[in-house]
Design a protein around this motif. Structure first.
Motif, PDB file in Angstrom:
ATOM      1  N   PRO A 132       0.822  -1.220   0.000  1.00  0.00           N
ATOM      2  CA  PRO A 132       0.000   0.000   0.000  1.00  0.00           C
ATOM      3  C   PRO A 132       0.858   1.273   0.000  1.00  0.00           C
ATOM      4  N   ALA A 133       1.974   1.250   0.698  1.00  0.00           N
ATOM      5  CA  ALA A 133       2.859   2.429   0.726  1.00  0.00           C
ATOM      6  C   ALA A 133       3.445   2.697  -0.658  1.00  0.00           C
ATOM      7  N   ALA A 134       3.865   1.654  -1.362  1.00  0.00           N
ATOM      8  CA  ALA A 134       4.409   1.829  -2.714  1.00  0.00           C
ATOM      9  C   ALA A 134       3.335   2.350  -3.659  1.00  0.00           C
ATOM     10  N   ARG A 135       2.106   1.812  -3.557  1.00  0.00           N
ATOM     11  CA  ARG A 135       1.000   2.302  -4.401  1.00  0.00           C
ATOM     12  C   ARG A 135       0.721   3.770  -4.130  1.00  0.00           C
ATOM     13  N   ARG A 136       0.739   4.142  -2.857  1.00  0.00           N
ATOM     14  CA  ARG A 136       0.483   5.549  -2.504  1.00  0.00           C
ATOM     15  C   ARG A 136       1.592   6.458  -3.035  1.00  0.00           C
ATOM     16  N   GLU A 140       1.110   9.516  -5.684  1.00  0.00           N
ATOM     17  CA  GLU A 140       1.577  10.874  -5.392  1.00  0.00           C
ATOM     18  C   GLU A 140       2.508  11.389  -6.492  1.00  0.00           C
ATOM     19  N   LEU A 141       3.416  10.534  -6.945  1.00  0.00           N
ATOM     20  CA  LEU A 141       4.324  10.930  -8.020  1.00  0.00           C
ATOM     21  C   LEU A 141       3.558  11.248  -9.300  1.00  0.00           C
ATOM     22  N   GLU A 142       2.580  10.418  -9.629  1.00  0.00           N
ATOM     23  CA  GLU A 142       1.765  10.669 -10.819  1.00  0.00           C
ATOM     24  C   GLU A 142       1.014  11.993 -10.688  1.00  0.00           C
ATOM     25  N   GLN A 143       0.510  12.280  -9.501  1.00  0.00           N
ATOM     26  CA  GLN A 143      -0.225  13.531  -9.262  1.00  0.00           C
ATOM     27  C   GLN A 143       0.690  14.736  -9.426  1.00  0.00           C
ATOM     28  N   VAL A 144       1.854  14.705  -8.805  1.00  0.00           N
ATOM     29  CA  VAL A 144       2.798  15.818  -8.896  1.00  0.00           C
ATOM     30  C   VAL A 144       3.223  16.043 -10.342  1.00  0.00           C
ATOM     31  N   CYS A 145       3.526  14.984 -11.048  1.00  0.00           N
ATOM     32  CA  CYS A 145       3.967  15.111 -12.434  1.00  0.00           C
ATOM     33  C   CYS A 145       2.847  15.612 -13.340  1.00  0.00           C
ATOM     34  N   SER A 146       1.606  15.263 -13.044  1.00  0.00           N
ATOM     35  CA  SER A 146       0.492  15.722 -13.885  1.00  0.00           C
ATOM     36  C   SER A 146       0.250  17.215 -13.702  1.00  0.00           C
ATOM     37  N   GLU A 147       0.728  17.778 -12.594  1.00  0.00           N
ATOM     38  CA  GLU A 147       0.546  19.208 -12.327  1.00  0.00           C
ATOM     39  C   GLU A 147       1.705  20.062 -12.802  1.00  0.00           C
TER      40      GLU A 147
END
Length: 159
Positions: A132-136, A140-147
Motif C-alpha cells: 500500500p505504501a508503494a501504491r500511494r 503521489e508521483l503521478e499527481q505531482v507530475c500531472s501538475e
C-alpha cells in the motif's frame, strides 16, 4: 533487454535537452545551427562524470566531431545557466530548466544533431505485489507530475 521482460514502465515526465544560449547570441540568428558551428563558442558544461555530459559528448562523436572543451565544468545548474546569460557562452540543459528558473534571456537553439529527449518514470514488476505504501507513493508521483506546467511533461505513456 534480457531480464527486463517482466517490467511494466510508466513515463511520468519527458523533456528535451538542447543547446542553450542568450537571446542575443550570434547563433540565435540562424534558423538551423550545424554541430560544427557550436565549436566556435565557449562552453559551460556539467562534469564528465554526469549522464547528461556523456550524452552530450556522444552526440558530437556520432556527428563525427570531437566535443568542445568547456571553459568551465560545473554541476550546479545555477552556474551553468548564469554564464550564458552574460556572454556568448553555450550550455546543454533541459528546456524545463529554463521554465522552472524563469530565465527569459536564454533560449534553446535549433540543433537537431545536439538534442536529446529524456524520460523519467516508474518501473514495476508486472507480476509483483505492490505494498500500500508503494501504491500511494506512485499515486503521489503521478499527481505531482500531472501538475507540472510544461507541455512536454506528463506523457503518461506506458510500455
Amino acid at each position: 533487454p534480457a531480464g527486463f521482460e517482466n517490467l511494466e514502465s510508466t513515463t511520468l515526465i519527458s523533456d528535451q535537452t538542447n543547446v542553450v544560449a542568450h537571446t542575443d547570441h550570434p547563433l540565435t540568428r540562424k534558423s538551423r545551427v550545424r554541430l560544427a558551428d557550436l565549436l566556435e563558442y565557449p562552453w559551460v558544461l556539467p562534469s564528465h562524470l554526469t549522464m547528461i555530459r556523456n550524452v552530450f559528448d556522444q552526440l558530437f562523436h556520432i556527428g563525427g566531431l570531437n566535443p568542445p572543451k568547456p571553459v568551465l565544468e560545473s554541476d550546479p545548474l545555477v552556474i551553468r545557466l548564469a554564464l550564458p546569460r552574460y556572454g556568448n557562452f553555450l550550455t546543454f540543459t533541459a528546456s524545463q530548466n529554463l521554465v522552472e528558473f524563469g530565465i527569459g534571456s536564454l533560449v534553446s537553439l535549433n540543433v537537431p544533431e545536439c538534442s536529446w529527449q529524456r524520460n523519467a518514470g516508474i518501473s514495476v514488476r508486472s507480476s509483483g505485489h505492490l505494498s500500500p505504501a508503494a501504491r500511494r507513493l506512485i499515486t503521489e508521483l503521478e499527481q505531482v507530475c500531472s501538475e507540472t506546467p510544461h507541455s512536454a511533461v506528463n506523457t503518461g505513456s506506458r510500455t
